[in-house]
Enzyme design. Sequence first.
Site, PDB file in Angstrom:
ATOM      1  N   ASP A   2       0.953  -1.466  -0.077  1.00  0.00           N
ATOM      2  CA  ASP A   2      -0.149   0.276  -0.095  1.00  0.00           C
ATOM      3  C   ASP A   2       1.297   1.064   0.474  1.00  0.00           C
ATOM      4  O   ASP A   2       1.255   1.244   0.986  1.00  0.00           O
ATOM      5  CB  ASP A   2      -0.682   0.483   1.469  1.00  0.00           C
ATOM      6  CG  ASP A   2      -1.690   1.268   1.001  1.00  0.00           C
ATOM      7  OD1 ASP A   2      -2.404   0.719  -0.261  1.00  0.00           O
ATOM      8  OD2 ASP A   2      -2.162   1.777   2.012  1.00  0.00           O
ATOM      9  N   HIS A  31      -3.833  13.965   0.463  1.00  0.00           N
ATOM     10  CA  HIS A  31      -3.713  13.087   1.995  1.00  0.00           C
ATOM     11  C   HIS A  31      -2.835  13.183   2.767  1.00  0.00           C
ATOM     12  O   HIS A  31      -3.497  13.398   4.377  1.00  0.00           O
ATOM     13  CB  HIS A  31      -4.040  11.914   0.982  1.00  0.00           C
ATOM     14  CG  HIS A  31      -4.174  10.747   2.333  1.00  0.00           C
ATOM     15  ND1 HIS A  31      -5.542  10.931   3.809  1.00  0.00           N
ATOM     16  CD2 HIS A  31      -3.278   9.718   2.607  1.00  0.00           C
ATOM     17  CE1 HIS A  31      -5.050   9.867   3.747  1.00  0.00           C
ATOM     18  NE2 HIS A  31      -3.592   9.101   3.780  1.00  0.00           N
ATOM     19  N   GLU A  67      -9.837   4.258   4.194  1.00  0.00           N
ATOM     20  CA  GLU A  67      -9.854   4.620   2.720  1.00  0.00           C
ATOM     21  C   GLU A  67      -9.659   4.291   1.687  1.00  0.00           C
ATOM     22  O   GLU A  67      -9.807   2.748   0.800  1.00  0.00           O
ATOM     23  CB  GLU A  67      -7.851   4.204   3.391  1.00  0.00           C
ATOM     24  CG  GLU A  67      -7.279   4.633   4.772  1.00  0.00           C
ATOM     25  CD  GLU A  67      -5.864   5.108   4.523  1.00  0.00           C
ATOM     26  OE1 GLU A  67      -5.043   3.789   4.334  1.00  0.00           O
ATOM     27  OE2 GLU A  67      -5.328   5.140   5.992  1.00  0.00           O
ATOM     28  N   GLU A 102      -9.403   3.334  -1.547  1.00  0.00           N
ATOM     29  CA  GLU A 102      -8.240   3.980  -2.933  1.00  0.00           C
ATOM     30  C   GLU A 102      -8.315   2.659  -4.224  1.00  0.00           C
ATOM     31  O   GLU A 102      -9.498   2.263  -4.715  1.00  0.00           O
ATOM     32  CB  GLU A 102      -6.792   2.698  -2.070  1.00  0.00           C
ATOM     33  CG  GLU A 102      -6.719   3.339  -0.606  1.00  0.00           C
ATOM     34  CD  GLU A 102      -5.176   2.983   0.429  1.00  0.00           C
ATOM     35  OE1 GLU A 102      -4.786   2.624  -0.805  1.00  0.00           O
ATOM     36  OE2 GLU A 102      -5.288   2.996   1.082  1.00  0.00           O
ATOM     37  N   ASP A 157      -8.855   0.427   1.728  1.00  0.00           N
ATOM     38  CA  ASP A 157      -7.752  -0.176   3.255  1.00  0.00           C
ATOM     39  C   ASP A 157      -8.573   0.450   3.962  1.00  0.00           C
ATOM     40  O   ASP A 157      -8.224   1.162   4.860  1.00  0.00           O
ATOM     41  CB  ASP A 157      -6.813   0.859   2.951  1.00  0.00           C
ATOM     42  CG  ASP A 157      -5.846   0.368   3.626  1.00  0.00           C
ATOM     43  OD1 ASP A 157      -5.933  -0.046   4.452  1.00  0.00           O
ATOM     44  OD2 ASP A 157      -4.617   0.696   4.279  1.00  0.00           O
ATOM     45  N   ARG A 216      -8.045   3.186  13.477  1.00  0.00           N
ATOM     46  CA  ARG A 216      -7.068   4.748  13.834  1.00  0.00           C
ATOM     47  C   ARG A 216      -5.866   4.413  14.905  1.00  0.00           C
ATOM     48  O   ARG A 216      -4.994   5.229  15.495  1.00  0.00           O
ATOM     49  CB  ARG A 216      -7.673   5.825  13.189  1.00  0.00           C
ATOM     50  CG  ARG A 216      -8.281   6.880  11.949  1.00  0.00           C
ATOM     51  CD  ARG A 216      -7.188   5.766  10.901  1.00  0.00           C
ATOM     52  NE  ARG A 216      -7.800   5.999   9.900  1.00  0.00           N
ATOM     53  CZ  ARG A 216      -6.999   5.969   8.517  1.00  0.00           C
ATOM     54  NH1 ARG A 216      -5.748   6.044   8.579  1.00  0.00           N
ATOM     55  NH2 ARG A 216      -7.423   6.315   7.786  1.00  0.00           N
ATOM     56  N   GLN A 229      -3.283   1.964  15.160  1.00  0.00           N
ATOM     57  CA  GLN A 229      -2.294   2.715  13.892  1.00  0.00           C
ATOM     58  C   GLN A 229      -1.434   3.534  14.759  1.00  0.00           C
ATOM     59  O   GLN A 229      -0.521   3.522  14.951  1.00  0.00           O
ATOM     60  CB  GLN A 229      -2.911   2.545  12.903  1.00  0.00           C
ATOM     61  CG  GLN A 229      -2.104   3.836  11.404  1.00  0.00           C
ATOM     62  CD  GLN A 229      -2.844   4.442  10.342  1.00  0.00           C
ATOM     63  OE1 GLN A 229      -3.896   4.386  10.581  1.00  0.00           O
ATOM     64  NE2 GLN A 229      -2.426   4.778   9.918  1.00  0.00           N
ATOM     65  N   LYS A 274      -3.848  -2.584  10.243  1.00  0.00           N
ATOM     66  CA  LYS A 274      -4.499  -2.280   8.869  1.00  0.00           C
ATOM     67  C   LYS A 274      -4.579  -3.698   8.631  1.00  0.00           C
ATOM     68  O   LYS A 274      -5.548  -4.198   7.503  1.00  0.00           O
ATOM     69  CB  LYS A 274      -3.476  -1.479   7.941  1.00  0.00           C
ATOM     70  CG  LYS A 274      -3.126   0.260   8.030  1.00  0.00           C
ATOM     71  CD  LYS A 274      -4.041   0.325   7.495  1.00  0.00           C
ATOM     72  CE  LYS A 274      -3.090   1.948   7.098  1.00  0.00           C
ATOM     73  NZ  LYS A 274      -4.357   2.641   6.142  1.00  0.00           N
ATOM     74  N   THR A 285      -8.578  -5.931   3.629  1.00  0.00           N
ATOM     75  CA  THR A 285      -8.629  -5.054   2.618  1.00  0.00           C
ATOM     76  C   THR A 285      -9.684  -5.359   2.387  1.00  0.00           C
ATOM     77  O   THR A 285      -9.514  -6.522   1.176  1.00  0.00           O
ATOM     78  CB  THR A 285      -6.958  -5.031   2.048  1.00  0.00           C
ATOM     79  OG1 THR A 285      -6.591  -4.441   2.942  1.00  0.00           O
ATOM     80  CG2 THR A 285      -7.200  -3.723   1.203  1.00  0.00           C
ATOM     81  N   GLU A 310     -10.037  12.483   7.381  1.00  0.00           N
ATOM     82  CA  GLU A 310      -9.695  13.765   7.431  1.00  0.00           C
ATOM     83  C   GLU A 310     -11.216  14.419   6.839  1.00  0.00           C
ATOM     84  O   GLU A 310     -10.513  15.759   7.456  1.00  0.00           O
ATOM     85  CB  GLU A 310      -9.138  13.610   5.464  1.00  0.00           C
ATOM     86  CG  GLU A 310      -7.558  13.102   5.477  1.00  0.00           C
ATOM     87  CD  GLU A 310      -7.247  12.861   4.151  1.00  0.00           C
ATOM     88  OE1 GLU A 310      -7.563  11.092   3.822  1.00  0.00           O
ATOM     89  OE2 GLU A 310      -7.449  13.621   3.198  1.00  0.00           O
TER      90      GLU A 310
END
Length: 415
Positions: free
Chosen positions: A127, A134, A201, A203, A235, A239, A242, A255, A259, A364
């Site tokens: 990834d 971002h 996420e 992607e 993904d 948080r 992480q 993570k 996925t 975000e």
Amino acid sequence: MPPFDVPEGDPFGPHNLPYGVFSPAGADGPAGPAGPGAGRRVGVRLGDRVLDAGAAARALGSPYASLLARPSLNPLLAAGRTTWSDVRRALTAWLTVPSHRETIEPFFHPLSSVALHLPFEVADYVDFYSSEHHARNVGRIFRPDAADSLTPNWKHLPIGYHGRAGTVVVSGTDVVRPSGQRKGPADPAPVFGPSVRLDIEAEVGFVVGAPSRPGTPVPLADFREHVFGLCLLNDWSARDIQAWEYVPLGPFLGKSFATSVSAWITPLEALDEARTAPPARTHPLLPYLDDSAPGTEPGGYDLRIGVEINGHAVSGPPFSAMYWTAAQQLAHLTVNGASLRTGDLYASGTVSGPDPDQRGSLLELTWNGRDPLELPDGKRTFLEDGDVVTLSAWAPGAGGTRVGLGEVTGRVVAR
Ligand code: MN
């Protein structure tokens, strides 16, 4: 409506023809006639139908029957670019030339009637982190006092990490809320439990077909010799897990639990009209990453992504805004001599555009929970159990058409 025909403007018309793996109703799983997996076969999507590609190839006496009558896309992926083009040309003929219609008709299945499976055996999974918008948002959120929201290396190489291939799942698979350690800055000690900051996420994933030799980097110009196609990818990211674990080696358990990828892999050839130049480079690049030379093919793709939570649109990230291209990512991930395997999957990194409604993560969109989203079914900072996240996308095709990407969706369930 005759089976061949798709409505005018359908984003899954004969100009698209993504590949997947399906089993007809009742053919797969423990209750099927020959056990789990027995009914799986390569399918090609046309509108809201799926063509059993291997059966059609056999009926037409095609030399590609042995590549297509398989339970996975891997044999086709391994066959290489010339064969990819030849098979696509053959499929286009089967699905558009009227004289094939009668032969082909029995091999269509309604999309709504089939089970869709992970379309290829994922080899390695990488990834990246290639959206400048971002990366700057994340920098501002987590390093508000830093002089530059980007790390010093960001404009010199596409940052990435190796993820967990074995937990890549197909669209529609439930995602069990992960548990792990977390520790906020004010907490005296870490605690263990279900993540309370589960995120997405948005992607794009790139699927490697043709392998490469150990010790031989793949140059920018060889991107299309190795990469078969692309798909949407979520993904999922915890948080809180992480944030506590990632220093100094990067993402790990925050993570690796899941996925999600689309059930449909769109061949690069279907996206030729969507190729676009990436943003202007602000820093000179080392030769293996330099895509500014005259004659270099445009490495960007104009994909318009949509993110929905429980059916409500929350974001529209533009893939054309990505700073690093998929060709640069491939060049970088092989520049040390690491070889590619058929089925390798690498993802773009969260796709975020310059505008607030173009951000590809809740981190975000809610500015780390400070600004909750107001959805018709309530406020959201991070995901709640039962939430369904769906990514969709389209790209401009020839003559004003749209090329649809297969959606990727998943529901969060409590452990
Ligand atoms: Mn990611």
